[in-house]
Enzyme design. Structure first.
Site, short mmCIF file in Angstrom:
data_model
loop_
_atom_site.label_atom_id
_atom_site.label_comp_id
_atom_site.label_asym_id
_atom_site.label_seq_id
_atom_site.Cartn_x
_atom_site.Cartn_y
_atom_site.Cartn_z
N SER A 1 -20.22 -25.44 38.10
CA SER A 1 -20.87 -26.60 36.94
C SER A 1 -22.23 -26.16 36.76
O SER A 1 -23.21 -25.72 37.37
CB SER A 1 -20.93 -27.98 37.76
OG SER A 1 -21.79 -28.99 36.96
N SER B 1 -24.18 -28.45 35.39
CA SER B 1 -25.20 -29.56 35.58
C SER B 1 -26.32 -29.32 36.43
O SER B 1 -27.46 -29.89 36.02
CB SER B 1 -24.35 -31.04 36.19
OG SER B 1 -23.34 -31.22 35.04
N SER C 1 -17.45 -35.88 39.71
CA SER C 1 -16.65 -35.56 39.02
C SER C 1 -15.27 -35.50 39.71
O SER C 1 -15.15 -36.01 40.74
CB SER C 1 -16.97 -33.96 38.35
OG SER C 1 -16.27 -33.81 37.36
N LYS D 1 -13.47 -39.48 40.40
CA LYS D 1 -14.23 -40.49 39.38
C LYS D 1 -13.56 -41.78 39.44
O LYS D 1 -14.16 -42.93 39.33
CB LYS D 1 -14.05 -39.93 38.10
CG LYS D 1 -14.66 -38.83 37.48
CD LYS D 1 -14.62 -38.32 36.16
CE LYS D 1 -15.73 -37.50 35.58
NZ LYS D 1 -15.61 -37.11 34.30
N ASP E 1 -19.75 -40.37 29.90
CA ASP E 1 -18.90 -39.43 29.09
C ASP E 1 -18.41 -39.84 27.85
O ASP E 1 -18.85 -39.17 26.74
CB ASP E 1 -17.43 -39.14 29.78
CG ASP E 1 -17.55 -38.18 31.01
OD1 ASP E 1 -18.68 -37.33 31.21
OD2 ASP E 1 -16.88 -38.27 31.97
N GLY F 1 -6.55 -38.20 28.99
CA GLY F 1 -6.77 -37.61 30.37
C GLY F 1 -8.25 -38.23 30.61
O GLY F 1 -8.77 -39.12 30.05
P1 NAD Z 1 -7.28 -33.95 31.89
O1 NAD Z 1 -6.52 -33.07 32.47
O2 NAD Z 1 -7.71 -35.25 32.35
O3 NAD Z 1 -6.34 -34.33 30.42
C1 NAD Z 1 -5.99 -33.36 29.66
C2 NAD Z 1 -5.47 -34.19 28.34
O4 NAD Z 1 -4.60 -32.93 27.55
C3 NAD Z 1 -4.24 -35.15 28.75
O5 NAD Z 1 -4.19 -35.97 27.74
C4 NAD Z 1 -2.97 -34.10 28.56
O6 NAD Z 1 -1.62 -34.92 28.21
C5 NAD Z 1 -3.44 -33.40 27.31
N1 NAD Z 1 -2.83 -31.97 27.39
C6 NAD Z 1 -2.68 -31.18 28.39
N2 NAD Z 1 -2.30 -29.84 27.98
C7 NAD Z 1 -1.74 -30.33 26.64
C8 NAD Z 1 -0.93 -29.32 25.65
N3 NAD Z 1 -0.58 -27.99 25.85
N4 NAD Z 1 -0.83 -29.71 24.40
C9 NAD Z 1 -1.41 -31.24 24.02
N5 NAD Z 1 -1.98 -31.88 24.92
C10 NAD Z 1 -2.29 -31.46 26.19
O7 NAD Z 1 -8.53 -33.11 31.42
P2 NAD Z 1 -10.11 -33.86 31.11
O8 NAD Z 1 -10.82 -33.76 32.22
O9 NAD Z 1 -9.58 -34.73 30.11
O10 NAD Z 1 -10.56 -32.48 29.95
C11 NAD Z 1 -10.12 -32.01 28.77
C12 NAD Z 1 -10.96 -31.01 28.06
O11 NAD Z 1 -12.20 -31.71 27.89
C13 NAD Z 1 -11.34 -29.90 28.81
O12 NAD Z 1 -11.28 -28.94 27.90
C14 NAD Z 1 -12.70 -30.22 29.34
O13 NAD Z 1 -13.29 -29.08 29.49
C15 NAD Z 1 -13.31 -30.86 28.15
N6 NAD Z 1 -14.37 -31.96 28.57
C16 NAD Z 1 -15.60 -31.95 27.90
C17 NAD Z 1 -16.62 -32.72 28.17
C18 NAD Z 1 -17.92 -32.49 27.42
O14 NAD Z 1 -18.96 -32.88 27.85
N7 NAD Z 1 -18.02 -31.86 26.34
C19 NAD Z 1 -16.31 -33.36 29.12
C20 NAD Z 1 -15.13 -33.76 29.95
C21 NAD Z 1 -14.16 -32.86 29.70
#
Ligand code: NAD
Length: 294
Positions: free
Chosen positions: A22, A24, A69, A73, A111, A137
């Protein structure tokens, strides 16, 4: 660092697993140093088995607050004394405050606010907008809840038929019951419906992680006609800074194609404020950690 720490230094933790990667701790410690705050931020490898003890440890040690995280969560919620109303909608906590160091722990979710602040920083308001979002997600759910709280008119959630489909259904139900926004759920596999929804939206958000390793060569929009110059395209992925989606959107004329770095910075800044009462020097942190990203 060494000369900053003293017997009075207040600790903020990050509890999750895996967590050693991380950014953070670096972001928060750099910001404390920049502002001369007597705080330190450390990551602890904590999974669900250790979670109750870790939360009790926060109380016992007077740890000032924590970020949370995966996989903690949701699981942390029943272990807290109070939750922010936003958490009732998101169903997830990413920030805990030990209120005045009394051991009374309050949970927040920054978030979604991080994402909305990142959009606002680019001049994009969500109020009264029709927004199409892919993914329900952790990141998607937090953003959907915050969009509803911040007055979006319609939130159209698209998800594939996987473990997160039910999240999407549940989130839409909660949004419709508790806010004035209208939320609907759709199958992401139905490309025609997905593209038609984006055509009616001012903002498209990809909260799926498609575009990040191991899916770095993929994007969910593959028809240039879907991209308009006035369509805001926001991808939550922050590494790479330019996903295939953002590249495609820019190439086909989208004036605002925004990556996840701002969301990452602002969710941290919101937590920083809750923990210390001070504003994180966001521009300084961006320059320090993301200077070569766009
Ligand atoms: P998660 O596993 O909880 O959710 C993933 C989501 O994507 C689900 O809705 C799933 O159905 C969908 N998904 C997965 N594979 C897929 C595919 N091939 N096609 C279409 N949809 C698909 O993950 P998360 O924790 O929500 O993280 C998702 C993304 O968000 C990651 O890339 C993470 O790095 C990013 N993220 C960014 C921040 C930020 O501060 N910028 C914060 C949290 C997460």
């Amino acid at each position: 660092m060494a000369e900053r720490l003293s017997g009075h230094t207040l600790l903020v933790s990050l509890i999750a697993t895996p967590i050693r990667h991380s950014l953070s701790p670096k972001m928060h410690n750099e910001a404390y140093a920049k502002l001369g705050l007597d705080y330190a931020y450390l990551a602890f490898e904590v999974g669900q088995e250790e979670l109750a003890d870790a939360v009790q440890g926060i109380r016992a040690l007077g740890i000032r607050g924590s970020n949370v995280s995966m996989p903690n969560k949701q699981a942390i919620i029943p272990l807290l004394d109070e939750i922010d109303p936003v958490v009732e909608l998101t169903g997830a906590v990413n920030t805990v405050v030990n209120v005045d160091g009394t051991g009374h722990l309050k949970g927040y979710c920054t978030d979604g606010t991080g994402a909305v602040r990142a959009l606002a920083a680019e001049g994009v308001e969500v109020k009264d907008q029709i927004i199409t979002i892919a993914g329900a997600g952790g990141a998607g759910s937090a953003i959907e809840a915050q969009l509803a709280i911040d007055g979006a008119k319609e939130i159209r959630i698209f998800n594939i038929d996987d473990r997160c489909w039910q999240n999407a259904v549940d989130m839409a139900e909660k949004i419709n019951a508790k806010t004035s926004a209208k939320a609907t759920v759709h199958h992401l596999e139905n490309t025609e419906e997905f593209y038609a929804s984006i055509a009616e939206s001012s903002i498209y958000i990809d909260a799926t992680g498609v575009g990040m390793k191991p899916l770095q060569d993929q994007k969910l929009i593959n028809d240039p006609a879907v991209i308009r110059d006035d369509l805001v395209v926001f991808d939550v992925v922050y590494s790479p800074a330019e996903t295939e989606l953002l590249k495609f959107a820019r190439e086909h004329g989208a004036k605002k194609a925004i990556n996840g770095i701002g969301m990452m910075l602002y969710q941290g800044a919101e937590a920083f404020k809750l923990h210390t009462g001070h504003d994180m020097p966001v521009d300084y942190i961006r320059d320090t950690f993301f200077s070569d990203a766009n």
